[in-house]
Design a protein around this motif. Structure first.
Motif, short mmCIF file in Angstrom:
data_model
loop_
_atom_site.label_atom_id
_atom_site.label_comp_id
_atom_site.label_asym_id
_atom_site.label_seq_id
_atom_site.Cartn_x
_atom_site.Cartn_y
_atom_site.Cartn_z
N ILE A 37 0.62 -1.42 0.21
CA ILE A 37 0.09 0.15 0.15
C ILE A 37 1.20 1.30 0.08
N GLY A 38 0.28 1.96 -0.82
CA GLY A 38 1.15 3.69 -0.11
C GLY A 38 0.80 4.38 -0.59
N LEU A 39 1.37 5.35 -0.09
CA LEU A 39 1.11 6.28 0.60
C LEU A 39 1.34 7.84 0.43
N ALA A 40 0.60 8.76 -0.10
CA ALA A 40 0.61 10.97 0.40
C ALA A 40 0.22 11.55 0.51
N GLY A 41 0.69 12.59 1.73
CA GLY A 41 -0.25 13.46 2.24
C GLY A 41 0.49 15.16 1.50
N PHE A 42 0.15 16.06 1.94
CA PHE A 42 0.12 17.42 1.28
C PHE A 42 1.07 18.62 2.04
N ASN A 43 1.82 19.16 1.73
CA ASN A 43 2.17 20.06 2.78
C ASN A 43 4.15 20.19 2.83
N GLY A 44 4.83 18.95 2.52
CA GLY A 44 6.29 19.44 3.08
C GLY A 44 6.40 19.59 4.43
N VAL A 45 5.74 18.52 5.39
CA VAL A 45 6.48 19.95 6.68
C VAL A 45 7.31 18.75 7.03
N GLU A 46 8.36 19.76 7.39
CA GLU A 46 9.99 19.28 7.95
C GLU A 46 9.54 18.28 8.69
N LEU A 47 9.12 18.67 10.22
CA LEU A 47 8.98 17.48 11.75
C LEU A 47 8.78 16.75 11.46
N LEU A 48 8.39 16.39 9.99
CA LEU A 48 7.99 14.67 9.77
C LEU A 48 9.22 13.82 9.68
N ASP A 49 11.09 14.83 9.20
CA ASP A 49 11.61 13.93 8.81
C ASP A 49 11.77 12.91 9.62
N GLY A 50 12.09 13.00 10.84
CA GLY A 50 11.57 11.58 11.38
C GLY A 50 11.48 10.49 11.43
N LEU A 51 10.67 10.86 10.31
CA LEU A 51 9.91 9.57 10.44
C LEU A 51 10.56 8.05 10.12
N PRO A 52 10.12 6.91 10.16
CA PRO A 52 10.53 5.44 10.27
C PRO A 52 11.06 6.05 8.46
N ARG A 53 9.72 6.19 8.17
CA ARG A 53 9.75 6.25 6.91
C ARG A 53 9.58 7.97 6.13
N ARG A 54 9.97 8.01 5.36
CA ARG A 54 9.69 9.65 4.52
C ARG A 54 8.18 9.48 4.08
N LEU A 55 7.27 10.39 4.57
CA LEU A 55 6.01 10.89 3.74
C LEU A 55 6.34 11.14 2.64
N ALA A 56 5.27 10.56 1.22
CA ALA A 56 5.21 11.08 -0.08
C ALA A 56 4.32 12.41 0.36
N THR A 57 4.91 13.81 0.02
CA THR A 57 3.87 14.73 -0.26
C THR A 57 4.39 15.84 -1.34
N MET A 58 3.99 16.88 -1.35
CA MET A 58 3.68 17.90 -1.72
C MET A 58 4.24 19.38 -1.40
N ASP A 59 5.26 19.81 -1.88
CA ASP A 59 6.08 21.02 -1.51
C ASP A 59 4.62 22.30 -1.50
N ALA A 60 3.77 22.51 -0.36
CA ALA A 60 3.12 24.02 -0.47
C ALA A 60 3.85 25.26 -0.94
N CYS A 61 4.68 25.39 -0.71
CA CYS A 61 6.03 27.22 -1.42
C CYS A 61 5.44 27.96 -0.29
N ARG A 62 5.07 27.13 1.76
CA ARG A 62 5.20 28.24 2.48
C ARG A 62 5.77 29.91 2.13
N ALA A 63 7.24 29.48 2.55
CA ALA A 63 7.94 30.31 2.99
C ALA A 63 8.09 31.97 1.47
N GLU A 64 8.05 31.80 0.79
CA GLU A 64 8.30 32.01 -0.89
C GLU A 64 7.17 32.66 -0.67
N ILE A 65 5.96 32.17 -0.24
CA ILE A 65 4.54 32.56 -0.64
C ILE A 65 4.51 33.73 0.41
N GLY A 66 4.44 33.63 1.63
CA GLY A 66 5.25 35.35 2.82
C GLY A 66 5.93 36.00 2.31
#
Length: 357
Positions: free
Chosen positions: A285-314
């Protein structure tokens, strides 16, 4: 023995009055007019006098009354930043981008939080505009009629952020959430996944999550695939909700081979539950989220995601405010800026790549 009781005593202190220009003037030995010029950075004042005034003001703890000082221009050096949440980790990163852009300028961001409630956004906007800020940065393109009218008639730069799927009042900076949903659907299907479940927040008020969901289902439908199961939640710990919803969905629909989450936090909860069950991710089974939250980099597996360009938007939103707020009020009205950023997919360890298991 004499019983003793405690008595609350108070010591009266003389009421402190706010410091004035006169206090600074007397401390440094120059006129009040010169003090005012130095503190407003106006007029021709010698370097020695300027240093004396600033040192006196600093030692006294004097803070200029910007409201009174701005009566002539009807503007203060504050920028209203209105966001739906501080607990959602997306928005602190947006605020970081805004703050960095304003760092060495007179402008200061002041934050109002709406909790995704349109009527609260209307009230927050009303109160913040009453302070006559130099600009408004506000999340989203959907507002009540009253809020939209206030933004249109404020007479100051307005930048709507995070979303570009709609019609802005003035300028806007963000990403197309519908396109983000379509791109994720395309990536999932390319890797051979076909039995797909979706989990996300309740969407009547989270317009950006709704648009991603619409884009996602549209991308699947183009290839003849439909979402087989879906579940929505509101409130509570996102990690715990992700675990709960993932377990419930797979008990209902055990043949699913992919789970798409509306944000990384519930996706992380789902990933942890699946790994505890010994389920092969991303093979079974595959998984994906959204937002590219760096806080989750320490998970046992790196979650597939999409960066929402948050700092660039600000950063981009703040730069628009800076550019527009420096223009003369009686000059020509500049054209709105419409900036659409392009997020990218991070396959992580939970979405198969072509040619890989």
């Amino acid at each position: 023995m004499v019983a003793q009781t405690c008595r609350k005593t108070s010591v009266s202190r003389p009421k402190q009055r706010p410091l004035t220009l006169r206090d600074v003037s007397e401390a440094c030995g120059v006129s009040e007019m010169t003090v005012s010029r130095v503190l407003r950075n106006r007029g021709d004042v010698s370097a020695g006098t300027r240093e004396r005034v600033l040192e006196a003001a600093k030692s006294l703890g004097y803070v200029p009354n910007q409201i009174a000082g701005s009566l002539a221009s009807q503007r203060v050096n504050l920028v209203a930043v209105i966001i739906p949440s501080l607990s959602n980790m997306v928005f602190p990163e947006v605020l970081t981008g805004i703050n960095e852009a304003f760092e060495h300028t007179p402008l200061q961001p002041v934050v109002g939080v709406t909790d995704y409630i349109p009527e609260k956004e209307e009230r927050v906007l009303y109160e913040m505009l009453s302070w006559r800020p130099s600009g408004v940065i506000i999340a989203g393109l959907e507002h009540t009629d009253a809020a939209r009218a206030m933004l249109k008639n404020a007479g100051i730069p307005v930048v709507e952020i995070m979303d570009t799927d709609g019609n802005p009042v003035d300028s806007m900076v963000g990403i197309s959430h519908r396109r983000a949903g379509r791109e994720m659907a395309k990536a999932i299907l390319k890797q051979g996944y076909r039995r797909i479940g979706f989990m996300g927040t309740k969407m009547p008020l989270d317009h950006r999550a709704r648009k991603r969901f619409e884009g996602f289902t549209e991308g699947l439908t183009r290839e003849g695939v439909e979402i087989e199961d879906r579940e929505f939640y509101s409130g509570g710990s996102a990690l715990a909700k992700g675990r709960e919803m993932t377990q419930a969905m797979l008990e209902r629909s055990p043949d699913l081979d992919f789970l798409y989450y509306s944000n990384d936090m519930i996706g992380a909860g789902g990933l942890l539950w699946l790994l505890e069950q010994g389920i092969d991710v991303p093979g079974q089974i595959g998984l994906a989220g959204f937002n590219g939250v760096e806080l989750l980099d320490g998970l046992p597996r790196r979650l597939a995601t999409m960066d929402a360009c948050r700092a660039e938007i600000g950063t981009a939103a703040a730069e628009i405010i800076l550019e527009r707020s420096g223009l003369p009020e009686d000059g020509p009205v500049p054209s709105p800026k419409l900036i659409t950023l392009a997020p990218t997919i991070d396959f992580g360890d939970t979405l198969r790549r072509y040619g890989r298991g």
